[in-house]
Design a protein around this motif. Structure first.
Motif, short mmCIF file in Angstrom:
data_model
loop_
_atom_site.label_atom_id
_atom_site.label_comp_id
_atom_site.label_asym_id
_atom_site.label_seq_id
_atom_site.Cartn_x
_atom_site.Cartn_y
_atom_site.Cartn_z
N UNK A 55 0.83 -1.20 0.00
CA UNK A 55 0.00 0.00 0.00
C UNK A 55 0.86 1.26 0.00
N UNK A 56 1.94 1.26 0.80
CA UNK A 56 2.85 2.42 0.82
C UNK A 56 3.49 2.62 -0.55
N UNK B 239 2.15 1.71 -3.31
CA UNK B 239 1.08 2.18 -4.17
C UNK B 239 0.89 3.68 -4.10
N UNK B 240 1.00 4.25 -2.89
CA UNK B 240 0.88 5.71 -2.76
C UNK B 240 2.00 6.42 -3.52
N UNK B 241 3.20 5.84 -3.48
CA UNK B 241 4.31 6.41 -4.26
C UNK B 241 4.02 6.29 -5.75
N UNK B 242 3.47 5.16 -6.17
CA UNK B 242 3.24 4.90 -7.59
C UNK B 242 2.22 5.85 -8.20
N UNK B 243 1.20 6.20 -7.44
CA UNK B 243 0.15 7.06 -7.99
C UNK B 243 0.33 8.53 -7.63
N UNK B 244 1.47 8.86 -7.03
CA UNK B 244 1.80 10.25 -6.79
C UNK B 244 1.25 10.85 -5.52
N UNK B 245 0.71 10.04 -4.61
CA UNK B 245 0.23 10.58 -3.34
C UNK B 245 1.34 10.69 -2.30
N UNK B 246 2.49 10.13 -2.58
CA UNK B 246 3.66 10.24 -1.71
C UNK B 246 4.88 10.41 -2.59
N UNK B 247 5.89 11.09 -2.06
CA UNK B 247 7.12 11.30 -2.83
C UNK B 247 8.22 10.31 -2.46
N UNK C 225 8.91 6.31 -0.14
CA UNK C 225 8.28 5.18 0.54
C UNK C 225 8.03 5.51 2.00
N UNK C 226 8.96 6.21 2.61
CA UNK C 226 8.81 6.58 4.02
C UNK C 226 7.58 7.46 4.23
N UNK C 227 7.39 8.41 3.31
CA UNK C 227 6.22 9.27 3.41
C UNK C 227 4.94 8.46 3.21
N UNK C 228 4.95 7.54 2.23
CA UNK C 228 3.78 6.71 1.99
C UNK C 228 3.43 5.86 3.20
N UNK C 229 4.44 5.31 3.84
CA UNK C 229 4.20 4.50 5.03
C UNK C 229 3.63 5.35 6.15
N UNK D 263 -0.09 5.98 6.02
CA UNK D 263 -0.95 4.83 6.33
C UNK D 263 -0.85 4.38 7.78
N UNK D 264 0.34 4.42 8.34
CA UNK D 264 0.56 3.90 9.69
C UNK D 264 1.59 4.77 10.39
#
Length: 508
Positions: free
Chosen positions: A444-445, A447-455, A457-461, A464-465
Motif C-alpha cells: 500500500x505504501x 502504491x501511494x508512491x506509484x500514484x503520486x500521493x507520496x514522494x 516510501x517513508x512518506x507513503x508508510x 498509512x501507519x
C-alpha cells in the motif's frame, strides 16, 4: 465498517497473495483501522518433494477477496490496488494464457538433481553472482531446467510467476516487474535485464517471458475483473513486488543497516542496499527493487511451520479451543524451559531449507534427546533452532551491509517467548512492529508512491501507519545472549554432522 467507526475518506488496497491464502486489505489514507478479507486456497502435494497449486483457484480467491472487501467498503473511494505475492513460483501458459502446468511453488524441491549438477560443474557460483539468486530448487531457473529435462511442454508459450498471472487476470496484460523477475534467477542483478546465458541454461528464450516493468508502474483494472470484484474498471493496479521486500517496507526497514525480519510459516531477514552484491559463501540473495536500490538477505523455508508440525506431532488435546489457543499453550510450555532447552538441539529442516546453507539434502534432526525432555523442550528447541538460522543470515549480511538493528513482524510474534528467543540469539536490538500484514502495508505504501500521493516510501508508510517503526523493543538478558552465542559456536559442527547423515540417509 464496524458500528461506531467513521468511514475513511479514501483507502488504498494492499493485495497480498501468499502461499496458502490471499489477504486483501483496505488501508485508510491518513491512518485508521484497516479492513482485511482473507481467502484460503489449497497447497497440493501430489508426490514427495512436489508443492503445487492450481493457479486458477488462486485467481478465484483473489477476486472473491476483493469482491468481499468492496462490499464491506460500501462505496468508500478506492485510490488503487497495489500487489504483493509470494516469490519464486512458476507456471506455464499456452498462447491463450491458460495454464498448462500447475503453479510450482517456492517450496517445491523437484529440481534438486538439477541444482546438484550445477554445483558439481562449478556453475552454481557464477549463476549466483550473476543473478543474485543462490542455486536451489526454490529458483524458477532450476525448475525450468527440470521441465526441459523431464517434462518438456510443447504447448507452453509463456513462463510466468504467480503475481504475473494474477495481474494478467486483473488487467488483461501479461507483465512482470523487476523485483519478481529478479527472483526468477534469470535476470542479471547489475543490468536488471534477462540474461541470455541464464536463459540458455534454463532452456527457454526471452520471448517466452513477460516484459519487465518498474515496481511502481500501473495498469488499469480490466472490465472483466472489475465486474467480478465490484471495483471500478480503470482503477490503477500497481504492479508491486515480492512479499518479502514489501514486508521490509511495511516494518519501516527502509535504510541500510536496519534489517527486516519476518516470521510466518517461513521467514527471512533482509535489508536494503544502494549497490548490488552477495557474500562470498553463497548465503545471500540480492534482488533488484527500485532504480537505486536492491534488497539483500536470506529466506528460511522452515519457520513457524515447524511449530505447526509439532502441534500435529504432539497430538495436543486443546484443538477444541481453536488452533490459536493451542499454539499459545505450546509457547507457554516452551517458556517454562530454560534457554538452551537443557541440552536439546534441533536443526529444523523439515522441508528443503534455503539460507543460510542452501543445501536441500540436509535433514532435520533432534540431538541430545534424553528421557527428561518433554513437550516444552521440543517446542523451545524448535524455536531456538529457527532463531539460529536467522542469526546465520544476519551474520552473513555483515559482508554486504551489516545489520545493527532489526524490525520484526509476522504471526509468530504474537508469542513473546519466541520474540525474546530471537532477540537473544541475534544479539541485536529487536523491535516488533506488528504481528501480521507487513507485506500488504508495504504494498500500500508503494502504491501511494506509484500514484503520486507520496514522494518517498517513508512518506507513503507514514500516511498509512504513523509511527510504524516505533513498536515494542524486546528486552534481553546479557547472560542469555552470551549463552546463545556459545551455543551458536557449536552449530557448524552440528551441521557438518548433518551433511554426513544426509549422505548416509538421502532425503526421500
Amino acid at each position: 465498517m464496524q458500528q461506531g467507526d467513521s468511514a475513511p475518506s479514501q483507502v488504498i488496497i494492499g493485495l497480498d497473495v501468499g502461499t496458502t491464502a490471499v489477504k486483501a486489505t483496505a488501508h485508510p489514507i491518513g491512518g485508521g483501522r484497516a479492513i482485511t478479507v482473507r481467502r484460503e486456497f489449497p497447497l497440493l502435494r501430489p508426490a514427495p518433494g512436489r508443492e503445487e497449486q492450481d493457479p486458477d483457484q488462486i485467481v478465484d480467491a483473489v477476486l472473491a477477496a476483493l469482491a468481499d472487501l468492496a462490499q464491506q467498503l460500501d462505496g468508500t473511494p478506492v485510490l488503487a490496488i497495489s500487489c504483493s505475492a509470494a516469490m519464486h513460483g512458476l507456471v506455464g501458459l499456452d498462447a491463450d494464457h491458460r495454464p498448462v502446468t500447475p503453479l510450482v511453488t517456492w517450496a517445491d524441491s523437484r529440481s534438486t538433481d538439477e541444482c546438484a549438477a550445477l554445483y558439481e560443474s562449478s556453475q552454481a557460483f557464477d549463476v549466483h553472482h550473476l543473478s543474485g539468486v543462490p542455486v536451489h530448487p526454490m529458483s524458477p531457473l532450476t525448475k525450468l531446467m527440470w521441465f526441459a529435462r523431464h517434462d518438456p511442454q510443447a504447448r507452453v508459450r509463456w513462463w510466468v510467476g504467480l503475481k504475473d498471472y494474477v495481474v494478467w487476470h486483473l488487467t488483461g496484460r501479461l507483465t512482470s516487474e523487476v523485483n519478481s523477475a529478479s527472483a526468477s534467477g534469470l535476470l542479471a542483478m547489475h543490468t536488471r535485464q534477462w540474461d541470455e546465458g541464464l536463459l540458455e541454461l534454463a532452456g527457454i528464450t526471452a520471448d517466452q517471458l513477460a516484459d519487465v516493468h518498474e515496481i511502481t508502474d500501473t495498469l488499469p483494472l480490466g472490465a472483466a475483473a472489475a465486474g467480478r470484484c465490484g471495483l471500478p474498471a480503470g482503477l490503477p493496479v500497481v504492479l508491486g513486488a515480492g512479499d518479502g521486500p514489501l514486508a521490509n517496507i511495511g516494518v519501516g526497514a527502509l535504510v541500510p543497516g536496519v534489517g527486516g525480519l519476518t516470521l510466518g510459516n517461513s521467514g527471512a531477514v533482509r535489508t536494503f542496499v544502494d549497490e548490488p552484491g552477495v557474500d562470498d559463501r553463497g548465503t545471500l540473495f540480492c534482488l533488484a527493487l527500485t532504480p537505486g536500490s536492491w534488497v539483500v538477505g536470506g529466506p528460511l523455508s522452515n519457520g513457524g511451520g515447524v511449530i505447526s508440525w509439532l502441534l500435529d506431532l504432539l497430538g495436543f488435546d486443546l484443538l477444541t479451543e481453536g488452533p490459536d489457543r493451542s499454539f499459545a499453550d505450546l509457547f507457554e510450555l516452551a517458556g517454562r524451559v530454560p534457554p538452551g532447552s537443557e541440552g536439546l538441539v534441533m536443526v529444523p529442516y523439515l522441508i528443503a531449507e534455503r539460507a543460510p546453507l542452501w543445501d536441500p539434502s540436509l535433514h532435520g534432526t533432534l540431538m541430545g534427546l534424553q528421557r527428561h525432555h518433554g513437550r516444552g523442550h521440543l517446542v523451545r528447541a524448535a524455536m531456538e533452532g529457527v532463531a539460529m538460522q536467522f542469526a546465520g543470515i544476519t551474520d552473513a549480511l555483515g559482508q554486504v551491509s551489516p545489520v545493527t538493528s532489526v524490525h520484526a513482524s509476522g504471526g509468530a510474534f504474537r508469542s513473546a517467548v519466541w520474540a525474546h528467543i530471537i532477540a537473544s540469539v541475534l544479539g541485536r536490538p529487536l523491535t516488533v512492529v506488528g504481528s501480521d500484514g507487513s507485506a500488504s502495508l508495504g504494498a500500500a505504501a508503494l502504491g501511494l508512491l506509484a500514484v503520486g500521493r507520496a514522494t518517498t516510501l517513508d512518506e507513503g508508510l507514514g500516511l498509512l501507519r504513523p509511527g510504524v517503526d516505533q513498536g515494542e523493543v524486546v528486552a534481553t538478558d546479557p547472560q542469555e545472549v552470551e549463552l546463545y552465542r556459545r551455543l551458536r559456536a557449536d552449530v557448524p559442527q552440528l551441521l557438518e554432522d548433518q551433511l554426513q547423515l544426509a549422505a548416509a540417509f538421502p532425503r526421500r
